[in-house]
Design an enzyme around this catalytic site. Sequence first.
Site, PDB file in Angstrom:
ATOM      1  N   GLU A   1      39.466  36.490  38.068  1.00 34.17           N
ATOM      2  CA  GLU A   1      39.368  37.659  39.006  1.00 34.17           C
ATOM      3  C   GLU A   1      38.461  37.175  40.139  1.00 34.17           C
ATOM      4  OE1 GLU A   1      41.032  41.349  36.887  1.00 34.17           O
ATOM      5  OE2 GLU A   1      38.753  41.561  37.405  1.00 34.17           O
TER       6      GLU A   1
ATOM      7  N   GLY B   1      36.215  48.996  35.282  1.00 32.11           N
ATOM      8  CA  GLY B   1      35.775  49.773  36.520  1.00 32.11           C
ATOM      9  C   GLY B   1      34.857  50.655  36.409  1.00 32.11           C
TER      10      GLY B   1
ATOM     11  N   TYR C   1      27.052  43.375  47.635  1.00 29.80           N
ATOM     12  CA  TYR C   1      28.291  44.191  47.805  1.00 29.80           C
ATOM     13  C   TYR C   1      29.213  43.966  48.914  1.00 29.80           C
ATOM     14  CZ  TYR C   1      30.765  48.742  48.275  1.00 29.80           C
ATOM     15  OH  TYR C   1      31.762  49.597  48.518  1.00 29.80           O
ATOM     16  N   LEU C   2      30.194  43.313  48.777  1.00 24.38           N
ATOM     17  CA  LEU C   2      30.997  43.027  49.818  1.00 24.38           C
ATOM     18  C   LEU C   2      31.941  44.193  50.265  1.00 24.38           C
ATOM     19  CD1 LEU C   2      32.619  39.923  47.913  1.00 24.38           C
ATOM     20  CD2 LEU C   2      30.736  39.758  49.448  1.00 24.38           C
TER      21      LEU C   2
ATOM     22  N   ASN D   1      39.408  37.574  32.467  1.00 26.79           N
ATOM     23  CA  ASN D   1      40.211  38.445  31.204  1.00 26.79           C
ATOM     24  C   ASN D   1      40.679  37.577  30.530  1.00 26.79           C
ATOM     25  OD1 ASN D   1      39.246  40.889  32.403  1.00 26.79           O
ATOM     26  ND2 ASN D   1      40.809  40.973  33.842  1.00 26.79           N
TER      27      ASN D   1
ATOM     28  N   LYS E   1      25.418  45.899  38.308  1.00 27.57           N
ATOM     29  CA  LYS E   1      26.521  46.073  37.436  1.00 27.57           C
ATOM     30  C   LYS E   1      25.919  46.108  36.058  1.00 27.57           C
ATOM     31  CE  LYS E   1      30.447  43.904  39.374  1.00 27.57           C
ATOM     32  NZ  LYS E   1      31.169  42.593  39.785  1.00 27.57           N
TER      33      LYS E   1
ATOM     34  N   ARG F   1      42.855  37.292  28.085  1.00 26.99           N
ATOM     35  CA  ARG F   1      43.948  37.975  27.511  1.00 26.99           C
ATOM     36  C   ARG F   1      45.385  38.043  28.473  1.00 26.99           C
ATOM     37  NH1 ARG F   1      43.817  42.758  30.660  1.00 26.99           N
ATOM     38  NH2 ARG F   1      41.719  43.297  31.123  1.00 26.99           N
TER      39      ARG F   1
HETATM   40  P1  ADP Z   1      35.563  45.552  35.439  1.00 26.19           P
HETATM   41  O1  ADP Z   1      35.238  44.675  34.408  1.00 26.19           O
HETATM   42  O2  ADP Z   1      35.122  47.080  35.483  1.00 26.19           O
HETATM   43  O3  ADP Z   1      37.045  45.827  36.176  1.00 26.19           O
HETATM   44  P2  ADP Z   1      35.029  43.893  37.848  1.00 26.19           P
HETATM   45  O4  ADP Z   1      33.953  43.202  37.929  1.00 26.19           O
HETATM   46  O5  ADP Z   1      36.220  42.952  37.437  1.00 26.19           O
HETATM   47  O6  ADP Z   1      34.712  45.086  36.981  1.00 26.19           O
HETATM   48  O7  ADP Z   1      35.212  44.648  39.118  1.00 26.19           O
HETATM   49  C1  ADP Z   1      36.111  45.641  39.260  1.00 26.19           C
HETATM   50  C2  ADP Z   1      36.374  46.109  40.994  1.00 26.19           C
HETATM   51  O8  ADP Z   1      34.999  46.325  41.600  1.00 26.19           O
HETATM   52  C3  ADP Z   1      36.660  44.923  41.781  1.00 26.19           C
HETATM   53  O9  ADP Z   1      38.160  44.641  41.907  1.00 26.19           O
HETATM   54  C4  ADP Z   1      35.939  45.559  42.971  1.00 26.19           C
HETATM   55  O10 ADP Z   1      37.066  46.581  43.724  1.00 26.19           O
HETATM   56  C5  ADP Z   1      34.862  46.155  42.837  1.00 26.19           C
HETATM   57  N1  ADP Z   1      33.749  45.035  42.898  1.00 26.19           N
HETATM   58  C6  ADP Z   1      33.172  44.424  41.828  1.00 26.19           C
HETATM   59  N2  ADP Z   1      32.316  43.619  42.434  1.00 26.19           N
HETATM   60  C7  ADP Z   1      32.222  43.860  43.532  1.00 26.19           C
HETATM   61  C8  ADP Z   1      31.209  43.372  44.695  1.00 26.19           C
HETATM   62  N3  ADP Z   1      30.334  42.566  44.468  1.00 26.19           N
HETATM   63  N4  ADP Z   1      31.348  44.055  45.981  1.00 26.19           N
HETATM   64  C9  ADP Z   1      32.469  44.980  45.952  1.00 26.19           C
HETATM   65  N5  ADP Z   1      33.088  45.349  45.337  1.00 26.19           N
HETATM   66  C10 ADP Z   1      32.965  44.937  43.898  1.00 26.19           C
END
Ligand code: ADP
Length: 467
Positions: free
Chosen positions: A275, A165, A202-203, A289, A158, A291
């Site tokens: 989140e 997203g 990765y979940l 977040n 990431k 906000r």
């Molecule tokens: P953003 O800031 O781009 O919204 P997030 O970290 O909030 O990024 O993640 C957005 C979405 O990505 C989550 O709601 C989930 O669907 C997926 N995601 C994020 N981290 C993981 C993870 N470790 N394993 C599986 N899916 C993930």
Amino acid sequence: MFEKILIANRGEIALRIQRACREMGIKSVAVHSTADSEAMHVRLADESVCIGPPSARESYLNKAAVISAATITHADAIHPGYGFLSENAEFAEMVADHGIAFIGPDPKHLRTMGDKVTAKKTAKEAGIPCVPGSDGAVESVDMAVEIADSIGYPVLIKATAGGGGRGMKVAKSRDEVREAFMTAGTEAKAAFGNGEVYMEKYLGRPRHIEIQVLGDKHGNVVHLGERDCSLQRRHQKIFEETPSPALNAGQRDEIGEIVCKAMRKIGYDNAGTVEFLYEDGKFYFIEMNTRLQVEHPVTEMVTGLDLVREQIRVAAGLELGFSQKDVTFEGCSMECRINAENPRTFAPSPGLITGYHAPGGRRVRVDSGLFSGFKIPPNYDSLIAKLIVQGSTRQECVMRMRRALHEYVIDGIETSIPLHMAVLNEPAIMDGNYDIRWLEEFIDRQQKQAAAEEKLAKNEEKLAKKK
Ligand code: ADP
């Protein structure tokens, strides 16, 4: 209390904030680009200022233009809404430097939570459970492989500065980690101006569950329960509900208490959302977040609170005025995000609204700036309306949402209404039995079926011609 608030946003959220101002007897100033001169948030404001051309970079993201607009209209506070400048620490500091109140948390929290590595570290230290992964940024390919080996495959790479997203890559093997590490860094640098990446396990099939918090400048913090935002396409939420069909009251209290304790520890004030991904009964923090969120109305429907009003009150230095035991949850609420896009291909569909009729009736709320004759500009996010309903039971909520979608008329453009209708007819959704992968699999099935039907129709046509 503030006398005049400048709303540094557009569309439904600008209108939402304006409504709270009017109900509190506060004057509001709208800002707009030249593409939004006729928009509802401009028409209904007490005053409006044009801050630039259609491009968001030159208007809604133009810090100097927004602050100048606040100065010339003598606004004493700025509400940033969501998106645009809402999580920009530099902007919040500039606002304060001009003697104007920023309706949001202290800039230091925007900074901490805006950087995902620092956010995760801060959350972990404050006692919030996190997804297993790298301790901070990953600096080399070898380090990436070593970490992936230790947390187990698949892993997610990431971007530290990622958001909306974007900036995530899954890797299932050492080779994939090597490749993903290289491309993720380059892509993140191009997209966010920061190439730093970190890693997480990765979940497989989690749900996305988030906790809404509200704090004041006197150390009081409460949580307003959770929202389940598992229905996502390309990591973008399209439907949200509360309570989560996966949680019971005990679990809600437990995670809510953990989050409140953490927020008190870091001294967080104003509205915020923590989140989590939720799998096998466990919560894993992904981000915070700092906000107001798009999906805040479902929380308002079940708690009876006005989140924007509370944001304004605490930004003005007032105490929350209620404690956790005063927060009660009544029934269920759901929200459908209506986008201007093709419901099958998801291609954006801006343009002129030739006819408009919003649903109404008991326990139905529509947050939108749409009206017949409005021309949706192609320059911004495709979200054009939010349809929110409440019900005593989840079943009642589903039925009410279906009838409200049925009533909704938006002519002239394509919208995601047909997709929501199809989704709400699915047994998995009616049972509340879905996770963050469900929607993409559903769309896949639908697309395959449509392709098969098209092929069949073509064959039949050919056969008919031969005859
Ligand atoms: P953003 O800031 O781009 O919204 P997030 O970290 O909030 O990024 O993640 C957005 C979405 O990505 C989550 O709601 C989930 O669907 C997926 N995601 C994020 N981290 C993981 C993870 N470790 N394993 C599986 N899916 C993930």
